[in-house]
Design a protein around this motif. Structure first.
Motif, PDB file in Angstrom:
ATOM      1  N   THR A   4       3.925   4.762  24.644  1.00 33.98           N
ATOM      2  CA  THR A   4       2.516   4.609  24.288  1.00 33.98           C
ATOM      3  C   THR A   4       2.387   3.690  23.079  1.00 33.98           C
ATOM      4  O   THR A   4       3.050   3.903  22.066  1.00 33.98           O
ATOM      5  N   THR A  46      -0.320   3.614  27.701  1.00 32.00           N
ATOM      6  CA  THR A  46       1.008   4.146  27.993  1.00 32.00           C
ATOM      7  C   THR A  46       1.625   3.398  29.165  1.00 32.00           C
ATOM      8  O   THR A  46       1.044   3.352  30.259  1.00 32.00           O
ATOM      9  N   TYR A  47       2.793   2.818  28.918  1.00 30.30           N
ATOM     10  CA  TYR A  47       3.585   2.192  29.988  1.00 30.30           C
ATOM     11  C   TYR A  47       4.483   3.246  30.620  1.00 30.30           C
ATOM     12  O   TYR A  47       5.240   3.936  29.926  1.00 30.30           O
ATOM     13  N   SER A  48       4.423   3.367  31.934  1.00 31.33           N
ATOM     14  CA  SER A  48       5.221   4.367  32.646  1.00 31.33           C
ATOM     15  C   SER A  48       6.393   3.765  33.407  1.00 31.33           C
ATOM     16  O   SER A  48       7.141   4.493  34.064  1.00 31.33           O
ATOM     17  N   GLN A  49       6.558   2.450  33.323  1.00 30.41           N
ATOM     18  CA  GLN A  49       7.655   1.781  34.014  1.00 30.41           C
ATOM     19  C   GLN A  49       8.468   0.956  33.021  1.00 30.41           C
ATOM     20  O   GLN A  49       7.918   0.343  32.097  1.00 30.41           O
ATOM     21  N   VAL A  78      10.565   4.805  27.752  1.00 30.85           N
ATOM     22  CA  VAL A  78       9.591   5.171  28.779  1.00 30.85           C
ATOM     23  C   VAL A  78       9.433   6.688  28.836  1.00 30.85           C
ATOM     24  O   VAL A  78      10.421   7.406  28.709  1.00 30.85           O
ATOM     25  N   PRO A  79       8.219   7.238  28.965  1.00 31.62           N
ATOM     26  CA  PRO A  79       6.926   6.549  28.897  1.00 31.62           C
ATOM     27  C   PRO A  79       6.597   6.165  27.457  1.00 31.62           C
ATOM     28  O   PRO A  79       6.741   6.985  26.553  1.00 31.62           O
TER      29      PRO A  79
END
Length: 251
Positions: free
Chosen positions: A54, A85-88, A51-52
């Motif tokens: 992409t 993009t995953y932020s969790q 994380v993060p």
């Protein structure tokens, strides 16, 4: 009202000729598109990162000219090639919806397609070690990172990196140095932190090993020890027989 079975995607040119009771006729031509059944597919189907994170997803479906993506967290995008993009941290399903001219449709759901891994938190403190020479340029570094299992230190002075958890390092020059700590957790995800350290006025001493009293420049004609940051100085010169022939403590 005829019917026709068509097994392959194609465009048919259909002509209708109509006649009435009086022998009058009219003709019309229309193109009729026969669609193939879409088959939804994409790459990569499984991916993971820190994380993060992409991702770049590519639509590889057949018989489809439109793609719509659901990233498993409420976010959606359209397009054949998308970046997201995953932020969790977590596991996420990916669903791809495709169609051909909004006539024929297909979809593909891949459960737990994306694994977003946690990262550690890099942090450190430092203090100068007390020695007989102060300042000494010798620093103790204390790791204060969270969830770290591996450490890489770069002290910004051209020396090799160190992988100790709590290293001691000596700076041999004055100046501003940027100390970088990169830490890794048990899934090999990194985090980085950088602090600047101002190293001021380290003591130094230079003593000539030869001089020529009767020739050369001022630098070579006189025996001149030189130092920086010195508080006390003493020099003794002995003969080959062990006799002290000269002494000075003048800075």
């Amino acid at each position: 009202n005829p019917s026709l079975s068509v097994n392959n995607p194609q465009t048919l040119n259909v002509q209708l000729i109509a006649n009435n009771l009086f022998g009058c006729s009219d003709t019309i031509n229309k193109n009729v598109k026969i669609y193939g059944k879409p088959a939804a597919d994409f790459t990569p189907k499984i991916d993971e990162g820190c994380v993060p994170f992409t991702i770049n997803l590519m639509n590889t479906s057949i018989n489809a000219n439109s793609a719509h993506w659901d990233f498993g967290n409420g976010d959606t995008l359209s397009g054949n090639s998308v970046f997201y993009t995953y932020s969790q941290v977590g596991n996420y399903d990916i669903t791809l919806y495709v169609n051909e001219d909004s006539i024929c449709f297909d979809s593909l759901l891949v459960s737990n397609a994306i694994h977003v891994l946690p990262i550690p938190t890099a942090e450190f403190s430092y203090f100068e070690i007390d020695t007989l020479v102060n300042p000494s340029g010798i620093y103790q570094f204390i790791d204060q990172s969270i969830d770290a299992v591996k450490w890489v230190w770069n002290f910004g002075d051209g020396t090799p990196v160190i992988t100790d958890k709590n290293p001691i390092h000596r700076f041999y020059n004055n100046g501003l140095f940027y100390v970088t700590l990169i830490v890794f957790n048990d899934v090999d995800c990194p985090d980085t932190i950088i602090y600047s350290i101002q190293v001021d006025f380290l003591g130094s001493l230079f003593i000539p090993n030869a001089f020529s009293p009767n020739a050369g420049t001022i630098e070579t004609m006189y025996f001149i020890p030189k130092g920086v940051g010195l508080s006390y100085f003493n020099i003794d010169i002995f003969s080959p027989y062990g006799e002290k022939v000269w002494s000075s403590n003048k800075l």
